[in-house]
Design a protein around this motif. Sequence first.
Motif, PDB file in Angstrom:
ATOM      1  N   HIS A   5       7.986  -3.676  -4.791  1.00  0.00           N
ATOM      2  CA  HIS A   5       8.249  -2.307  -4.365  1.00  0.00           C
ATOM      3  C   HIS A   5       7.761  -2.050  -2.951  1.00  0.00           C
ATOM      4  CE1 HIS A   5       4.126  -2.374  -5.744  1.00  0.00           C
ATOM      5  NE2 HIS A   5       3.897  -1.200  -5.187  1.00  0.00           N
ATOM      6  N   SER A   6       6.782  -2.831  -2.494  1.00  0.00           N
ATOM      7  CA  SER A   6       6.144  -2.588  -1.213  1.00  0.00           C
ATOM      8  C   SER A   6       6.726  -3.404  -0.076  1.00  0.00           C
ATOM      9  CB  SER A   6       4.641  -2.900  -1.316  1.00  0.00           C
ATOM     10  OG  SER A   6       3.995  -1.966  -2.139  1.00  0.00           O
ATOM     11  N   THR A   7       7.115  -4.626  -0.361  1.00  0.00           N
ATOM     12  CA  THR A   7       7.532  -5.504   0.724  1.00  0.00           C
ATOM     13  C   THR A   7       8.544  -6.520   0.227  1.00  0.00           C
ATOM     14  OG1 THR A   7       6.691  -6.855   2.556  1.00  0.00           O
ATOM     15  CG2 THR A   7       5.687  -7.204   0.399  1.00  0.00           C
ATOM     16  N   GLY A   8       9.199  -7.193   1.167  1.00  0.00           N
ATOM     17  CA  GLY A   8      10.201  -8.163   0.784  1.00  0.00           C
ATOM     18  C   GLY A   8      10.795  -8.858   1.995  1.00  0.00           C
ATOM     19  N   ASP A  61       5.491   2.965   0.851  1.00  0.00           N
ATOM     20  CA  ASP A  61       5.296   1.640   0.264  1.00  0.00           C
ATOM     21  C   ASP A  61       5.330   0.541   1.322  1.00  0.00           C
ATOM     22  OD1 ASP A  61       5.256   1.729  -2.892  1.00  0.00           O
ATOM     23  OD2 ASP A  61       6.505   3.347  -2.147  1.00  0.00           O
ATOM     24  N   THR A  62       4.185  -0.091   1.460  1.00  0.00           N
ATOM     25  CA  THR A  62       3.933  -1.096   2.485  1.00  0.00           C
ATOM     26  C   THR A  62       2.834  -1.998   1.944  1.00  0.00           C
ATOM     27  OG1 THR A  62       4.472   0.453   4.259  1.00  0.00           O
ATOM     28  CG2 THR A  62       3.080  -1.402   4.860  1.00  0.00           C
ATOM     29  N   THR A  63       2.720  -3.208   2.460  1.00  0.00           N
ATOM     30  CA  THR A  63       1.549  -3.996   2.115  1.00  0.00           C
ATOM     31  C   THR A  63       0.920  -4.556   3.377  1.00  0.00           C
ATOM     32  OG1 THR A  63       0.689  -5.555   0.462  1.00  0.00           O
ATOM     33  CG2 THR A  63       2.601  -6.278   1.743  1.00  0.00           C
ATOM     34  N   TYR A  64      -0.401  -4.505   3.399  1.00  0.00           N
ATOM     35  CA  TYR A  64      -1.169  -4.939   4.562  1.00  0.00           C
ATOM     36  C   TYR A  64      -2.178  -5.992   4.112  1.00  0.00           C
ATOM     37  CZ  TYR A  64      -4.675  -5.182   8.178  1.00  0.00           C
ATOM     38  OH  TYR A  64      -5.542  -5.670   9.125  1.00  0.00           O
ATOM     39  N   LEU A  65      -2.410  -6.993   4.977  1.00  0.00           N
ATOM     40  CA  LEU A  65      -3.451  -7.971   4.696  1.00  0.00           C
ATOM     41  C   LEU A  65      -4.111  -8.400   5.996  1.00  0.00           C
ATOM     42  CD1 LEU A  65      -2.470 -11.101   5.575  1.00  0.00           C
ATOM     43  CD2 LEU A  65      -1.011 -10.799   3.572  1.00  0.00           C
ATOM     44  N   ALA A 109       9.709   2.971  -1.438  1.00  0.00           N
ATOM     45  CA  ALA A 109       9.550   2.055  -2.561  1.00  0.00           C
ATOM     46  C   ALA A 109      10.875   1.360  -2.859  1.00  0.00           C
ATOM     47  CB  ALA A 109       9.081   2.823  -3.797  1.00  0.00           C
ATOM     48  N   PHE A 110      10.855   0.028  -2.870  1.00  0.00           N
ATOM     49  CA  PHE A 110      12.038  -0.793  -3.049  1.00  0.00           C
ATOM     50  C   PHE A 110      13.079  -0.533  -1.948  1.00  0.00           C
ATOM     51  CE2 PHE A 110      10.267  -0.882  -7.373  1.00  0.00           C
ATOM     52  CZ  PHE A 110      10.287  -2.244  -7.624  1.00  0.00           C
ATOM     53  N   GLY A 111      12.633  -0.032  -0.808  1.00  0.00           N
ATOM     54  CA  GLY A 111      13.510   0.146   0.343  1.00  0.00           C
ATOM     55  C   GLY A 111      14.711   1.002   0.053  1.00  0.00           C
ATOM     56  N   SER A 112      15.884   0.487   0.389  1.00  0.00           N
ATOM     57  CA  SER A 112      17.140   1.207   0.151  1.00  0.00           C
ATOM     58  C   SER A 112      17.593   1.105  -1.299  1.00  0.00           C
ATOM     59  CB  SER A 112      18.240   0.625   1.048  1.00  0.00           C
ATOM     60  OG  SER A 112      18.489  -0.730   0.692  1.00  0.00           O
TER      61      SER A 112
END
Length: 527
Positions: free
Chosen positions: A57-60, A349-353, A372-375
């Motif tokens: 949901h956050s990234t892809g 919705d994003t993910t950071y590291l 969330a889940f982009g488009s």
Amino acid sequence: MRRDFNVGRSAVYAENGVAATAHPMATLTAVDVMRAGGNAVDAAVAAMALLCVIEPHSTGLGGDCFAIYSKGGKGKPIGFNSSGRAPAAATVDWYLENGISEIKVETPHSVTIPGAVDGWCRLVEDHGTKSIEELLQPAIKAAEEGFIVAPRVAHDWGKMVAKLSLDPHTKARFLPGGRAPLVGERHVQPELAETLKRVAKLGRAGFYEGPVAEDIVNRLRELGGLHTMDDFAASEPTYVEPLSSNYRGYDVYEIPPNGQGILCQVILNVLAGYDYADPRYSEADRVHLLAEASKAAYLRRDVLIGDPDFVDVPVERLLSAAEGDRIREAISLERAGDPAPVDPVVHTDTTYLTVVDRDRNAISFINSLFSAFGSAIMAPKSGVMLQNRGSSFRIIKDHPNAIAPKKRPMHTIIPGMMGKGETMLMPFGVMGGHYQPVGHTQVVTGIVDFDLDPQDAIAAPRSFAYDGEMRLEATFSAEVAQDLQARGHKVVRQDPVGGGQAIFIDHERGLLIGGSEPRKDGCAIGY
């Protein structure tokens, strides 16, 4: 740095390397890469690729990425922008002629050319020590054999059932049996596994040329999009010089526009004019000052910031002492000011590291699908979920963020880095859509003004003045809420907001001190 043992969890202390991500498996993967001889860039890319599978949901692969990289923790860091561009045929006139005045999230027009895979391959080629083929193996395994759905992932996934049901291909893959996976269940993505294998073998060509790009373009054009194979072939990340501003002797680095990192620096410039840690300021005072500075910064963002290849962004003015003075002059400690205009697009919705290795190479790394889940549009053969970054474009001629051919949209995702002189001290970032510049500010002030360690700075209560509301997490007391209400703020309670990671580099003692977001599933691990 001090630690309150009554709440939360301890920061991670280590000598050789630390990774902090939003998912335990991704953190472990990053540490495994470092223990096998890889550096921070290798570890970050391996972990992020895995997150694109296990935190879908956050990234892809259908999203974008940005990074700030410090080689050896010395000298000015390197900025990296791998955000995608609009199709070459995308013009304001085309949308207006076709009756489109706003780019909706769940449409092909919201999909810009994904930059993430391009970014991973370039970072590894330029700064890594291992092959992209080796680094993608954990992600391939998770997609092919399946992964166990973590609690926060399941929670966020479950709220997206209606959105995921809009596209038949998306529904079939992400709502197995007609529902979102529950916590502890296994989920597989075999189509995505094959795409990852292709990228592992061919690098960026495996994504931007041939069957994967064809699958994406065909699906988008089937839905009315303007994308072409040439748009994908032309994708290219760019190195940029990070913007820097000084807060009480510490240099804070952010990626320049088309991102919103500059807002953190504007806010910090305003707060620098107050003795923010003075005990004469109450907790409510500090929340109020942060809110007023934030509203002024966001107002400037929405009328000034766009892709600098297309518009003249007044960076020098925004970061000037005079601008900070102007904003402070308009702030009353007793009363809330007018709210800034609101961007109607919801994107959280994003993910950071972040990873720091034994040689003190440090990377601040962020990837996102936007909403969330982009488009919610999935390319059926490749399993690539596509972002909706184009939904932040405006269909308004002469607006700094007006859509245009090959233009990058204003971006919310922002990696950060803090240093002092020629020494880099802390890669950090906070997820959360619009909230991110405020989240960066709260982490920096927590460490600089209040001597918190990274874990406690990330875990501290969060507030966000947005959309005419003063949004407070439940960790703020009723007394603080009442005080802010009396100043004219419309106080509402919000669910936990954002998600952050940070690693402080103690060069004198040879230590790394890591913190990870308690509002997410992840953790920091060191060795």
